[in-house]
Design an enzyme around this catalytic site. Structure first.
Site, PDB file in Angstrom:
ATOM      1  NE  ARG A 165      39.243  14.413   7.388  1.00 28.38           N
ATOM      2  CZ  ARG A 165      38.440  13.859   6.478  1.00 28.38           C
ATOM      3  NH1 ARG A 165      38.942  13.385   5.352  1.00 28.38           N
ATOM      4  NH2 ARG A 165      37.136  13.792   6.691  1.00 28.38           N
ATOM      5  CB  SER A 238      36.005  14.216  12.469  1.00 30.59           C
ATOM      6  OG  SER A 238      34.948  13.861  11.627  1.00 30.59           O
ATOM      7  CD  GLU A 334      41.131  16.219  10.861  1.00 36.80           C
ATOM      8  OE1 GLU A 334      42.033  16.523  10.081  1.00 36.80           O
ATOM      9  OE2 GLU A 334      40.214  16.989  11.168  1.00 36.80           O
TER      10      GLU A 334
HETATM   11  N1  EPU Z   1      29.062   6.272  14.228  1.00 35.89           N
HETATM   12  C1  EPU Z   1      28.551   5.901  15.452  1.00 35.89           C
HETATM   13  N2  EPU Z   1      28.179   6.881  16.324  1.00 35.89           N
HETATM   14  C2  EPU Z   1      28.258   8.191  16.022  1.00 35.89           C
HETATM   15  C3  EPU Z   1      28.757   8.566  14.764  1.00 35.89           C
HETATM   16  C4  EPU Z   1      29.164   7.601  13.875  1.00 35.89           C
HETATM   17  O1  EPU Z   1      28.461   4.734  15.782  1.00 35.89           O
HETATM   18  O2  EPU Z   1      27.887   9.009  16.870  1.00 35.89           O
HETATM   19  C5  EPU Z   1      29.478   5.214  13.302  1.00 35.89           C
HETATM   20  C6  EPU Z   1      28.376   4.706  12.423  1.00 35.89           C
HETATM   21  O3  EPU Z   1      28.498   3.326  12.377  1.00 35.89           O
HETATM   22  C7  EPU Z   1      28.670   5.264  11.057  1.00 35.89           C
HETATM   23  C8  EPU Z   1      30.192   5.353  11.099  1.00 35.89           C
HETATM   24  O4  EPU Z   1      30.496   5.686  12.465  1.00 35.89           O
HETATM   25  O5  EPU Z   1      28.235   4.399  10.091  1.00 35.89           O
HETATM   26  C9  EPU Z   1      30.732   6.436  10.202  1.00 35.89           C
HETATM   27  O6  EPU Z   1      30.107   7.677  10.520  1.00 35.89           O
HETATM   28  P1  EPU Z   1      30.034   8.864   9.446  1.00 35.89           P
HETATM   29  O7  EPU Z   1      29.499   8.392   8.168  1.00 35.89           O
HETATM   30  O8  EPU Z   1      29.393  10.022  10.105  1.00 35.89           O
HETATM   31  O9  EPU Z   1      31.555   9.187   9.146  1.00 35.89           O
HETATM   32  P2  EPU Z   1      32.809   9.385  10.090  1.00 35.89           P
HETATM   33  O10 EPU Z   1      33.772   8.307   9.771  1.00 35.89           O
HETATM   34  O11 EPU Z   1      32.445   9.563  11.504  1.00 35.89           O
HETATM   35  C10 EPU Z   1      34.070  10.798   8.285  1.00 35.89           C
HETATM   36  C11 EPU Z   1      34.852  12.064   8.244  1.00 35.89           C
HETATM   37  C12 EPU Z   1      33.908  13.271   8.223  1.00 35.89           C
HETATM   38  C13 EPU Z   1      33.024  13.168   6.993  1.00 35.89           C
HETATM   39  C14 EPU Z   1      32.256  11.827   7.054  1.00 35.89           C
HETATM   40  C15 EPU Z   1      31.466  11.587   5.793  1.00 35.89           C
HETATM   41  C16 EPU Z   1      36.937  11.600   9.398  1.00 35.89           C
HETATM   42  C17 EPU Z   1      37.767  11.816  10.633  1.00 35.89           C
HETATM   43  N3  EPU Z   1      35.733  12.145   9.403  1.00 35.89           N
HETATM   44  O12 EPU Z   1      33.368  10.786   9.528  1.00 35.89           O
HETATM   45  O13 EPU Z   1      34.716  14.445   8.099  1.00 35.89           O
HETATM   46  O14 EPU Z   1      32.108  14.233   6.923  1.00 35.89           O
HETATM   47  O15 EPU Z   1      33.195  10.739   7.173  1.00 35.89           O
HETATM   48  O16 EPU Z   1      32.335  11.306   4.749  1.00 35.89           O
HETATM   49  O17 EPU Z   1      37.423  10.957   8.452  1.00 35.89           O
HETATM   50  C18 EPU Z   1      35.850  16.071   9.434  1.00 35.89           C
HETATM   51  O18 EPU Z   1      36.905  15.585   9.012  1.00 35.89           O
HETATM   52  O19 EPU Z   1      35.823  17.050  10.222  1.00 35.89           O
HETATM   53  C19 EPU Z   1      34.576  15.474   9.021  1.00 35.89           C
HETATM   54  C20 EPU Z   1      33.405  15.889   9.487  1.00 35.89           C
END
Ligand code: EPU
Length: 338
Positions: A165, A238, A334
């Site tokens: 990012r 995010s 972010e």
């Molecule tokens: N989780 C929770 N509660 C929630 C949401 C997530 O506990 O409400 C935990 C879960 O354990 C889950 C972990 O967080 O397994 C990861 O969640 P997720 O797979 O949704 O990914 P993320 O790390 O929250 C990142 C990117 C997203 C991207 C997803 C999928 C960043 C800041 N965000 O989110 O990107 O779509 O992975 O690859 O790196 C964005 O940048 O705007 C964005 C949406």
């Protein structure tokens, strides 16, 4: 003059996916990239200049007392090349539309990045990524205008200094204006289906030999189930980066919170889940007035309607303070916060 449109005291509410009702002193829309230099001549040298793409990665806390420059040119140009065609896309093209176009043309590589809001010109700035892919893997070069010299330059990926990012464009925000992105798009490319949920979706749909379009469908379905659509409710995806911490810090978090997700990056660093930490602090789905955290995904700050930028920012601060108090980790926004 048809290539440039100018207005004063312009509302930006429809130009930021958070849906914040702010105004810009001046809005300059450039419909053809040929007119960029002429548009820049109209920008007062001493006034702040903000280049706004799809507005999907910005939180305006207040009106913008300067010129907002919006590139609307969407031209795509293809030239055949080794290891993939060179596809040159003007900054104003919509990202998701471009991904769908690339799949329809038979290209592989961008399938995991479907449905990300925003413009092509914004994609390299935060090096958009999802489901195990980052856009930088397919970027051959980025065409920019150097704001200090007004010169056009073509930057190599190394010069873009891509990271998680992150890029030179984010670190030195006022240095360049991205006008075109040049992608190298192969027709054959190994698929990435290992990210949580993607392989499961393919299995559930009995797809054992997936094509890029199948992976795109899997990702689309996962995103729709997890992330609120800015067309329905204001948000910027995010709102915080997933913090990268030392392995010892990650172990300490794990010892205190055995359920906390930890993603080791190398021997010395690990990525923690900001969404999990915010949820653990009890903020998922909460709201104060129209500012809140999505009930679908704790990492997404949402505008339920009429929240002001300051109200949204104060909600973000609550998460920063809560996570710092509980985990000793300071979350970083972010999107750009102005
Ligand atoms: N989780 C929770 N509660 C929630 C949401 C997530 O506990 O409400 C935990 C879960 O354990 C889950 C972990 O967080 O397994 C990861 O969640 P997720 O797979 O949704 O990914 P993320 O790390 O929250 C990142 C990117 C997203 C991207 C997803 C999928 C960043 C800041 N965000 O989110 O990107 O779509 O992975 O690859 O790196 C964005 O940048 O705007 C964005 C949406």
């Amino acid at each position: 003059m048809g290539a440039i449109e100018t207005s004063s005291n312009a509302t930006l509410q429809g130009m930021n996916t958070m849906g914040v009702a702010v105004r810009a002193r001046r809005l300059v829309t450039v419909k053809q990239l040929d007119a960029m230099e002429r548009a820049l001549d109209q920008v007062a040298a001493d006034a702040p200049l903000l280049v706004l793409g799809g507005g999907s990665n910005i939180l305006f806390r207040q009106d913008f007392d300067g010129t907002v420059l919006h590139i609307a040119d969407q031209e795509i140009d293809v030239s055949p090349g080794n290891g993939g065609d060179l596809v040159t896309v003007a900054a104003g093209a919509e990202w998701d539309g471009f991904v769908r176009w690339s799949l329809a043309q038979g290209y592989a590589g961008l399938e995991n990045l479907i449905l990300i809001p925003g413009s092509v010109g914004a994609a390299p700035i935060q090096n958009i990524g999802a489901y195990g892919r980052e856009v930088s893997e397919f970027i051959e070069a980025v065409d920019v205008i150097d704001r200090a010299t007004r010169e056009r330059r073509r930057l190599s990926p190394a010069e873009c200094e891509f990271g998680y990012r992150d890029s030179i464009f984010k670190r030195e925000r006022d240095r360049y204006i991205v006008i075109r992105v040049i992608f190298r798009l192969p027709r054959q490319h190994p698929l990435r289906t290992d990210y949580a949920g993607v392989q499961q979706w393919l299995d559930d749909h009995d797809i054992d030999d997936p094509r890029p379009a199948d992976v795109a469908q899997a990702v689309e379905s996962l995103r729709r189930s997890k992330l609120p659509d800015p067309a329905d409710i204001g948000n910027t995806g995010s709102f915080f980066k997933n913090p990268i911490v030392s392995s010892s810090k990650a172990e300490a978090v794990r010892a205190a919170f055995p359920d906390a997700p930890v993603f080791p990056l190398d021997d010395e660093h690990a990525k923690l889940s900001a969404g999990w930490m915010i949820e653990h602090c009890g903020l998922k789905g909460t709201r104060e007035g129209d500012a809140g955290f999505s009930a679908k995904h704790a990492l997404v700050l949402v505008n339920h309607g009429e929240a002001s930028g300051e109200q949204l920012w104060s909600m973000a601060q609550r998460a920063i303070d809560a996570v710092e108090g509980t985990f000793g980790i300071r979350l970083e926004p972010e999107p750009l916060v102005l």
